[in-house]
Design an enzyme around this catalytic site. Structure first.
Site, PDB file in Angstrom:
ATOM      1  N   ASP A   9      -0.533   6.926  -3.546  1.00 28.44           N
ATOM      2  CA  ASP A   9      -1.743   6.397  -4.156  1.00 28.44           C
ATOM      3  C   ASP A   9      -2.061   7.392  -5.466  1.00 28.44           C
ATOM      4  OD1 ASP A   9      -2.178   3.870  -2.957  1.00 28.44           O
ATOM      5  OD2 ASP A   9      -3.514   4.361  -1.716  1.00 28.44           O
ATOM      6  N   HIS A  51       0.885  -1.207   0.458  1.00 25.48           N
ATOM      7  CA  HIS A  51       0.394   0.434  -0.036  1.00 25.48           C
ATOM      8  C   HIS A  51       1.059   1.567   0.116  1.00 25.48           C
ATOM      9  CE1 HIS A  51      -4.054  -1.507  -0.246  1.00 25.48           C
ATOM     10  NE2 HIS A  51      -4.063  -2.515   1.388  1.00 25.48           N
TER      11      HIS A  51
END
Length: 378
Positions: free
Chosen positions: A162, A132
């Site tokens: 992200d 992540h």
């Protein structure tokens, strides 16, 4: 149909988490027709919530397909064959196993820009590893540099990997590829690895490191909370304010405005004397804690002191500057940021709620997909 500078652009987004959905939202905000292909059953990935609160779905239309069925795969490929761009954020080779890899899709549609976003990229020793945002920014050196002196690195939400390093990089790559096609070029694959995006964002700091201007331990440099004049301070009401006068002329303004507000700034240490930074921080701490955030806003906001209050998200939407610029909109009762950037000749329309999924069929028909193909797969 949506309006805006990307009106008429056709994008197929394969439902995922993180950067892919935000990239699709950015394009939809600017007028692209984004058809999102989702699973028939929830994937269990990401943070589950009712659709109306999943704001990155706004402005899109969703089709729920079983891509392992002949009918579902056929419809997905037909949509892709009529699209300008594709967005997918799965692990490497996942789309190939589904029969929707770049080779198959570009054979169907030679001018397609096939956008792939992953954390570690399509190749390399870590390509198949789960991760992540925090892991990706850790690998680039960005996370190491964030935090206060003598404290562990501080995760900056998941904005950097992200969204800045992934979604923004992918959106830029897709539009660059589309521009290439419209100038007579061929379709191609855009590999937007978040580690590459964060590395690109870190380029200025590599220059500062090499020049010896930002190479101290974490929390001791100019832009990482090391400098007392580039930091946040607690006020009398336990709210916070930020100051950031890096340049000498703005530092003078800050001192002058503090003096005019009645603060004791006599004998304030020199801003450029690093040895005196601890004393300067102590003095600023003592100054700002004596008044409320609102009082400091009255004294400093709108001046060249490089000042801003630290606002909670709901406060930000109510701030007079954002209100004057219409920076926030309310859709189905939910306040959220307005589409950006702004265009004077082709302004985007207000996006529809992400809870509205029923129009994907209408868009697919407008793209030229047959009603029979749609009905057999849904």
């Amino acid at each position: 149909m949506p309006g805006g500078p990307l009106a008429g652009l056709r994008v197929v987004e394969f439902a995922g988490v993180g950067p892919g959905p935000l990239c699709g939202m950015l394009l939809a905000d600017l007028g692209a027709n984004v058809i999102r292909i989702d699973r028939k059953k929830p994937s269990g990935l990401g943070i589950e919530r009712p659709a109306q609160y999943d704001l990155v779905l706004r402005g899109k239309r969703t089709m729920k397909l079983d891509l392992k069925s002949i009918q579902g795969l056929r419809l997905a490929r037909e949509l892709v064959s009529r699209a300008d761009a594709l967005i997918e954020g799965f692990r490497p080779q996942t789309m190939e196993r589904l029969g929707l890899g770049p080779e198959a899709c570009l054979q169907d549609n030679p001018t397609l820009i096939y956008g792939r976003v992953t954390g570690f990229g399509q190749e390399g020793p870590l390509a198949q590893a789960a991760g992540h945002d925090l892991n990706y920014i850790a690998l680039t050196g960005a996370l190491y540099a964030m935090g206060r002196k003598h404290h562990p690195p501080t995760p900056p939400l998941n904005l950097l990997g992200d969204y800045a390093g992934g979604a923004m990089l992918l959106a830029m790559g897709l539009l660059a590829g589309i521009l290439h096609v419209r100038n007579g070029g061929q379709g191609q694959v855009v590999d937007a690895a978040m580690i590459d995006g964060v590395n690109a964002l870190m380029t200025p700091f590599h220059g500062l490191y090499a020049a010896g201007l930002h190479n101290g331990p974490r929390g001791t440099n100019l832009l990482d909370s090391g400098a007392p004049f580039y930091d946040v301070y607690r006020c009398a009401d336990d709210a916070y304010v930020s100051i950031a006068p890096i340049e000498t002329k703005f530092q003078r303004v800050l001192v002058d405005k503090l003096r005019a507000a009645g603060a004791d700034v006599e004998g304030l240490p020199a801003f450029d004397d690093r040895v005196s930074w601890p004393e300067l921080r102590k003095r600023f701490t003592e100054i700002f804690v004596k008044r409320t955030r609102s009082e400091w806003c009255q004294a400093l906001e709108g001046t060249d002191s490089c000042f801003a209050p630290v606002l909670a998200p709901d406060e930000a939407a109510r701030h007079p500057h954002h209100a004057a610029r219409n920076s926030f909109i309310t859709v189905d009762g939910i306040t959220q940021p307005a589409p950006a950037p702004r265009f004077n000749a082709t302004p985007p329309v207000e996006p529809l709620s992400p809870a509205r999924e029923e129009d994907a069929r209408e868009w697919a028909l407008a793209w030229g997909v047959s009603s029979a193909a749609i009905s057999s797969a849904l």
